[in-house]
Every structure is written in C-alpha cells, then in structure tokens.
Scaffold this active site. Sequence first.
Site, mmCIF file in Angstrom:
data_model
loop_
_atom_site.group_PDB
_atom_site.id
_atom_site.type_symbol
_atom_site.label_atom_id
_atom_site.label_comp_id
_atom_site.label_asym_id
_atom_site.label_seq_id
_atom_site.Cartn_x
_atom_site.Cartn_y
_atom_site.Cartn_z
ATOM 1 N N CYS A 165 0.920 -1.262 -0.047
ATOM 2 C CA CYS A 165 0.029 0.057 0.100
ATOM 3 C C CYS A 165 0.998 1.177 0.120
ATOM 4 C CB CYS A 165 -0.738 -0.070 1.193
ATOM 5 S SG CYS A 165 -2.208 1.122 1.306
ATOM 6 N N CYS B 171 -3.757 5.923 0.143
ATOM 7 C CA CYS B 171 -3.341 4.598 -0.145
ATOM 8 C C CYS B 171 -3.097 4.845 -1.664
ATOM 9 C CB CYS B 171 -4.242 3.602 0.290
ATOM 10 S SG CYS B 171 -4.912 3.160 1.905
ATOM 11 N N LYS C 32 -11.492 -7.285 7.153
ATOM 12 C CA LYS C 32 -10.852 -6.101 7.984
ATOM 13 C C LYS C 32 -11.631 -5.221 8.377
ATOM 14 C CE LYS C 32 -6.969 -3.201 8.156
ATOM 15 N NZ LYS C 32 -5.674 -2.846 7.479
ATOM 16 N N CYS D 106 0.019 4.224 1.640
ATOM 17 C CA CYS D 106 -0.212 4.965 2.692
ATOM 18 C C CYS D 106 1.007 5.491 3.540
ATOM 19 C CB CYS D 106 -1.387 4.991 3.375
ATOM 20 S SG CYS D 106 -1.565 3.406 4.289
ATOM 21 N N ARG E 32 -10.829 7.776 3.896
ATOM 22 C CA ARG E 32 -10.610 6.543 3.090
ATOM 23 C C ARG E 32 -12.169 6.145 2.647
ATOM 24 N NH1 ARG E 32 -5.116 6.490 3.777
ATOM 25 N NH2 ARG E 32 -4.464 5.733 5.623
ATOM 26 N N ARG F 278 -2.393 3.942 12.542
ATOM 27 C CA ARG F 278 -2.069 4.973 11.975
ATOM 28 C C ARG F 278 -1.047 6.069 12.723
ATOM 29 N NH1 ARG F 278 -8.038 6.566 9.327
ATOM 30 N NH2 ARG F 278 -8.051 4.747 7.749
ATOM 31 N N SER G 295 -5.841 -2.657 15.066
ATOM 32 C CA SER G 295 -5.032 -2.003 16.175
ATOM 33 C C SER G 295 -6.095 -1.667 17.041
ATOM 34 C CB SER G 295 -4.326 -0.845 15.434
ATOM 35 O OG SER G 295 -5.163 0.080 14.793
ATOM 36 N N TYR H 235 -2.274 -8.550 16.835
ATOM 37 C CA TYR H 235 -0.960 -7.779 17.918
ATOM 38 C C TYR H 235 -1.005 -8.713 18.922
ATOM 39 C CZ TYR H 235 -1.763 -4.040 14.534
ATOM 40 O OH TYR H 235 -1.943 -3.441 12.991
ATOM 41 N N LYS I 281 -12.242 -4.754 3.090
ATOM 42 C CA LYS I 281 -11.485 -3.952 4.038
ATOM 43 C C LYS I 281 -12.319 -2.567 4.070
ATOM 44 C CE LYS I 281 -7.511 -1.320 4.902
ATOM 45 N NZ LYS I 281 -6.001 -1.184 4.769
HETATM 46 O O1 PB1 Z 1 -4.189 -2.545 12.647
HETATM 47 C C1 PB1 Z 1 -4.754 -1.707 11.923
HETATM 48 O O2 PB1 Z 1 -5.445 -0.758 12.210
HETATM 49 C C2 PB1 Z 1 -4.389 -2.053 10.596
HETATM 50 C C3 PB1 Z 1 -4.396 -0.668 9.308
HETATM 51 C C4 PB1 Z 1 -4.485 -1.063 8.068
HETATM 52 C C5 PB1 Z 1 -3.129 -1.554 7.885
HETATM 53 N N1 PB1 Z 1 -3.317 -2.507 6.560
HETATM 54 C C6 PB1 Z 1 -4.927 0.109 7.294
HETATM 55 C C7 PB1 Z 1 -5.576 1.194 7.773
HETATM 56 C C8 PB1 Z 1 -5.892 2.426 7.465
HETATM 57 O O3 PB1 Z 1 -6.527 2.557 6.490
HETATM 58 O O4 PB1 Z 1 -5.164 3.434 7.907
HETATM 59 C C9 PB1 Z 1 -3.658 0.771 6.352
HETATM 60 C C10 PB1 Z 1 -4.133 0.859 5.103
HETATM 61 N N2 PB1 Z 1 -2.958 0.580 4.114
#
Ligand code: PB1
Length: 333
Positions: free
Chosen positions: A127, A137, A256, A129, A225, A213, A282, A321, A203
């Site tokens: 990605c 992204c 996700k 981002c 997003r 982030r 997260s 995690y 997602k």
């Molecule tokens: O643990 C997380 O929150 C994962 C976040 C995830 C990572 N793939 C995305 C979240 C976002 O939209 O910022 C990152 C996007 N590429």
Amino acid sequence: MTLAERGTRSSFVRTRRTRGSEALRSLVRETRLDPASFVYPLFVVHGRGQRQPIASLPGQLRLSVDQLAAEAAELRALGVRAVLMFGVPATKDARGSEAYDDTGIVQQAARAMKAAAPDLAVIADVCLCEYTDHGHCGVLTALGEVDNDPSLELLARMSVSMARAGVDVVAPSDMMDGRVGAIRAALDAEGHPSLPIMAYSAKYASAFYGPFREAAHSTPAFGDRRGYQMDPPNVREALREVAADAAEGADIVMVKPALAYLDVIRAVRESTPLPLAAYNVSGEYAMLKAAAANGWLDERAATLETLTAIRRAGADIIITYHAKEAAHWLSER
Ligand code: PB1
C-alpha cells in the site's frame, strides 16, 4: 416434591453433562486456536538499535532491521510462523517512492528476516499510505482524489520489489479496484508466478484503525478513506469484493477489521473455498489493552475469547497484535 420423589425421568436435555470438567469440555470443544494460524504485524524503521514503543499499541514496537533476528527467534519459539511487515520510511513523497525502492525499509527488513529465519513466512503489506506525504493509499489526481488506475502501476511495482527482496507473500491493503489482477500480472511477468497474494478483499472504512495510523504515521493529511474502503453497513458488497479478487488471482482473501465484522467473516467463509484471513486490527487490540490496564477485563480470558470468536466465525488465519501473548497463553493450557 423433588424430581426423584416424583419418580419421573428427567424430561429435559442435560446439556451440562459434557461441561462437568475441563477434560470433558476439551473433548467436545468445537473451535480451537493454533499459534501457527496467527500472523504477527511488525513495524520496521530505519536506523540501528531502534525499539520504539507505540503509545496507542501497548507492548508493540517499531523495530529497526538489526532487531529482527531476535524477534524472529521469539516468534518461532512461540509457534508463530508468519509476520506481516509495515514500513516507516525515511522520507515520504506524493508518489510513495520508497514503497517500490529495492533499498526500501521493508525490502531491507525482509532480506534480514529471511536470512535470520528462513522458515518464518514474511508477508509484505502492499500500500502507498505509509509512504505518501498525503497519507492516502494511492496517488492523487489534480483535484486531490485517489486516482485508481495510475496507482495500480505503483502497487504492482511495489509487489515486484518485495518479491525481489524475498518475501513469501504480498498483501495489497490499498482497496484500489483491479489491484490484484495488476499485481498478479506484474509478478508473473517478472518471474514470480509462484508468489501468493493475500488480498485485503473486504476492508472497511473503519474507526478502528487509529492506533495503526499513529504507529505508521499514515493518517490521511486530508479527507478520509471512504472513497475506496468499504462502507461498514455492507455485507453483500464484501462477497462482490471477494469474488472479484478471487477472479483476479488472489490466493488468500481477507476481512478487515475482524471483531466488529464477525458476520462478514461468516458470510465470506460460506462464499468461497479460498483460505480466509481476518485482521484483528489495532483499535480492537487497543480497546482490550486499555480495559485490562484499568482492571475492567481479565486480559488473558478476554483476548482468547476474542480470537476464538474470530476463528469460530470462519477465519483460517488471524492477523493479530495479540499473537505473541496468545501463543504463550495457549502453551500453558
Ligand atoms: O491494525 C490496523 O489498524 C491496520 C490498519 C491497516 C493496515 N493495513 C490500514 C488502515 C488504514 O486505513 O489506515 C492501512 C491501509 N493501508
């Protein structure tokens, strides 16, 4: 008059018969967790000796490449067989250049990880981002919108660069339309026809990504997003996304976040024979950590219950995690 005095056999089902001991409960247990199905997210940074705590992700660190061999050894000892790598680049620009630079931070980290632990699967998040100065992204149009098709070329270049670095899987998390097909074509053309793609298929534009982030410095500089990640109320749309990614060549699909989307995990499970990953994100991790830190929840019990729910919903793979701690707790059972 008691049941016995009435002389009547119990006319109801005694489901408690198989709950009377841990041995019996274990015999009839329908869902089991296995550390070998966990994927542990890792944040890698430039420098040496870096073990940077992440305030919003207690227990998680941003690591420099020289720290990865020890991390790999710890994971293997716990039975965790895979990591998902996110890079914090030295510089950011409008096109996310370090993402597809063969000397980029994740490319360096992958080489080091594979050298230290060849049997640990290294998955590279794909990605832009974390690498763009605007935090989106994909690349932007002159009007500041995320430009889908030009982004595909850069995502494909990033995937090929990660393949050259020796990763075992590429995982596009960008949510651009057509990116799985573009990445598959580029990998095949560049001599990597056997490298699998784990697509972040369903997602959502979730409120549960905040801690990530902060960890990856990837908050969008403007807007959000919602123009490319899915709308949380939709489930049928997730099936469309999964079907499209499968048709384009995804080897693993994903839902996700996980905890707030168990129904989507179940629906996707019933819609495809492909391996299904769920990302316990997260914010879901941070919630549990905060409640445990305040003494409101039993962290071990609540964490294992959470992961069991994600597994029970139908996930084969859990990106979490909690992986290290959960693997340790499971080893004590
Ligand atoms: O643990 C997380 O929150 C994962 C976040 C995830 C990572 N793939 C995305 C979240 C976002 O939209 O910022 C990152 C996007 N590429």
